[in-house]
Design a protein around this motif. Structure first.
Motif, mmCIF file in Angstrom:
data_model
loop_
_atom_site.group_PDB
_atom_site.id
_atom_site.type_symbol
_atom_site.label_atom_id
_atom_site.label_comp_id
_atom_site.label_asym_id
_atom_site.label_seq_id
_atom_site.Cartn_x
_atom_site.Cartn_y
_atom_site.Cartn_z
ATOM 1 N N ARG A 98 0.836 -1.207 0.000
ATOM 2 C CA ARG A 98 0.000 0.000 0.000
ATOM 3 C C ARG A 98 0.864 1.248 0.000
ATOM 4 O O ARG A 98 0.571 2.227 -0.710
ATOM 5 N N HIS A 158 2.238 1.800 -3.466
ATOM 6 C CA HIS A 158 1.229 2.211 -4.447
ATOM 7 C C HIS A 158 0.704 3.617 -4.225
ATOM 8 O O HIS A 158 0.372 4.311 -5.196
ATOM 9 N N SER A 159 0.603 4.044 -2.975
ATOM 10 C CA SER A 159 -0.110 5.301 -2.734
ATOM 11 C C SER A 159 0.575 6.289 -1.809
ATOM 12 O O SER A 159 0.201 7.470 -1.805
ATOM 13 N N THR A 211 3.911 6.598 -7.633
ATOM 14 C CA THR A 211 3.449 5.220 -7.522
ATOM 15 C C THR A 211 4.556 4.249 -7.921
ATOM 16 O O THR A 211 5.199 4.421 -8.955
ATOM 17 N N SER A 262 -1.978 5.118 -10.612
ATOM 18 C CA SER A 262 -2.869 4.063 -10.154
ATOM 19 C C SER A 262 -4.114 3.966 -11.031
ATOM 20 O O SER A 262 -4.798 2.953 -11.037
ATOM 21 N N LYS A 263 -4.395 5.019 -11.807
ATOM 22 C CA LYS A 263 -5.570 5.010 -12.670
ATOM 23 C C LYS A 263 -5.191 4.729 -14.129
ATOM 24 O O LYS A 263 -6.042 4.736 -14.993
ATOM 25 N N LYS A 292 -2.760 -2.982 -10.029
ATOM 26 C CA LYS A 292 -3.588 -4.165 -9.831
ATOM 27 C C LYS A 292 -2.849 -5.450 -10.199
ATOM 28 O O LYS A 292 -3.291 -6.546 -9.828
ATOM 29 N N SER A 304 -8.110 -2.284 -4.237
ATOM 30 C CA SER A 304 -6.837 -1.589 -4.035
ATOM 31 C C SER A 304 -6.117 -2.235 -2.857
ATOM 32 O O SER A 304 -6.732 -2.950 -2.059
#
Length: 400
Positions: A191, A194-195, A200, A235-236, A263, A344
């Motif tokens: 996590r 990723h964020s 990222t 992430s998008k 993902k 997520s």
């Protein structure tokens, strides 16, 4: 001058290794773009400081890395004695060593000379881990490049890998509470990548052998050689890149489209969750075809109401039913064929924390080594299964 020399050396090594492996000059160009930045990251500052924020992330200045001479590395490992080897991977051998007057145990990873992708992985590992500090990420202490060596020095993880405690081992089985805590720790590390990190970061090689455990059983994600770093909004979106990773953990959507996303890490982590539940490796060759891929076999059993047949026998009767159902729900959602349908890592962390709370409410103490059957816990008859579609398209067994 020092980091200019390092840039020249690393550029030379990248060119040599790409030539040997038959790769084009595009990889060389891509690999050298970040060299001046890497020189600043690695050589900018080396002073030793301590401190960690309450959320597990570092409160220290970043870009800290220590340089070791080859003589220091040899002294730490008694000239790379085989008796000091604690692990073997695609990168090379990992040795246990001691530095600072033998006061500090460390893990020393030495590149195999014939490794065709070692220079890229070596650069990526230093570039990323010099910037990152988190409770659930393995810390890079330093490196060595003397005499064309590529050596990385990390904090020593006394308990080894998660896989070491699941299968093919003489270690006593982990309790369910321990397994949940370890999964939560690894999920928190991902996590953060990723964020919460600066931009990222997609790990791209999440697996049970890359989740290490320290003396206190704290899980730490390791091995960032294949990682990709993007923008804070990545992430998008996705990164179009050649497929790399380990067979059995590869996201099938990434495999089909060659589009890497966060993902993809979620899928790989879902495979780890299956390993933890079943105490089986991600790929088994000596069984019937449908059982070779653990993720697909787990989905098949889940769909057919036969999940009880593959759960680790050591765990049967010791997992509270609601906790098991929640855990299975998380694992199945992680290995969904569609990346859009996967949670997520933040959702995964929350789900696992909820499962742990349910388990603790069932009466198990966190530090319990062995326990009797817990009232209200799942049995063969109480494992609930929901229909899932089956997908299996990963044919290349070579991985990294």
């Amino acid at each position: 001058m020092v980091h200019l020399n390092f840039n020249r050396w690393l550029t030379k090594r990248v060119v040599e290794l790409n030539f040997l492996s038959g790769q084009g000059v595009v990889d060389v160009a891509c690999g050298t773009l970040g060299l001046s930045v890497l020189g600043f990251l690695v050589f900018g500052r080396r002073r030793k400081v301590k401190g960690t924020a309450s959320d597990g992330s570092s409160s220290l200045p970043t870009h800290l890395c220590r340089y070791f001479s080859l003589a220091e590395i040899k002294a730490a490992t008694q000239n790379f004695s085989q008796s000091f080897i604690v692990g073997v991977g695609g990168f090379g051998h990992v040795y246990k060593g001691h530095i600072d007057g033998r006061a500090t145990p460390v893990a020393i990873k030495r590149l195999k000379p014939e490794s065709s992708q070692g220079a890229h992985e070596f650069k990526t590992e230093i570039e990323l881990l010099s910037q990152l500090r988190h409770r659930h990420l393995v810390s890079l202490i330093g490196y060595c490049t003397d005499k064309n060596e590529m050596i990385l020095v990390y904090d020593y993880m006394a308990r080894g890998t998660l896989a070491d405690h699941l299968y093919h081992t003489d270690n006593p089985p982990l309790s369910w509470g321990q397994r949940l805590q370890i999964c939560i720790g690894a999920a928190r590390g991902l996590r953060y990548l990723h964020s919460d990190a600066q931009g990222t970061i997609i790990h791209r090689d999440v697996k049970s052998t890359n989740i290490l455990l320290d003396e206190k059983w704290v899980a730490k994600v390791s091995d960032f050689g294949l990682s990709k770093m993007g923008t804070t909004t990545m992430s998008k979106t996705h990164i179009s890149t050649a497929v790399k990773g380990s067979f059995g953990y590869l996201d099938p959507e990434y495999y089909r489209r060659q589009q890497l996303t966060v993902k993809s890490d979620v899928y790989s982590f879902g495979v780890v969750l299956c390993e933890v539940l079943c105490a089986r490796p991600a790929v088994v060759h000596a069984v019937e075809t449908r059982q070779m891929n653990l993720a697909e076999w787990t989905k098949s059993c889940h769909r057919d109401g036969e999940l009880d047949q593959i759960i680790d026998p050591n765990m049967k009767g010791k997992i509270e039913t609601e906790c098991l159902n929640k855990y299975v729900e998380i694992a199945m959602s992680c290995i969904d064929d569609s990346g859009m349908e996967r949670p997520s890592m933040n959702d995964v962390v929350r789900g696992l924390e909820f499962a742990l709370q349910q388990h603790q409410n069932c009466g198990e103490r966190n530090n319990e080594d062995a326990f009797a059957t817990v009232p209200g816990c799942a049995t063969n008859e109480s494992v609930q299964c929901i229909s899932e579609t089956i997908f299996s398209e990963i044919n290349d067994p070579n991985g990294r």
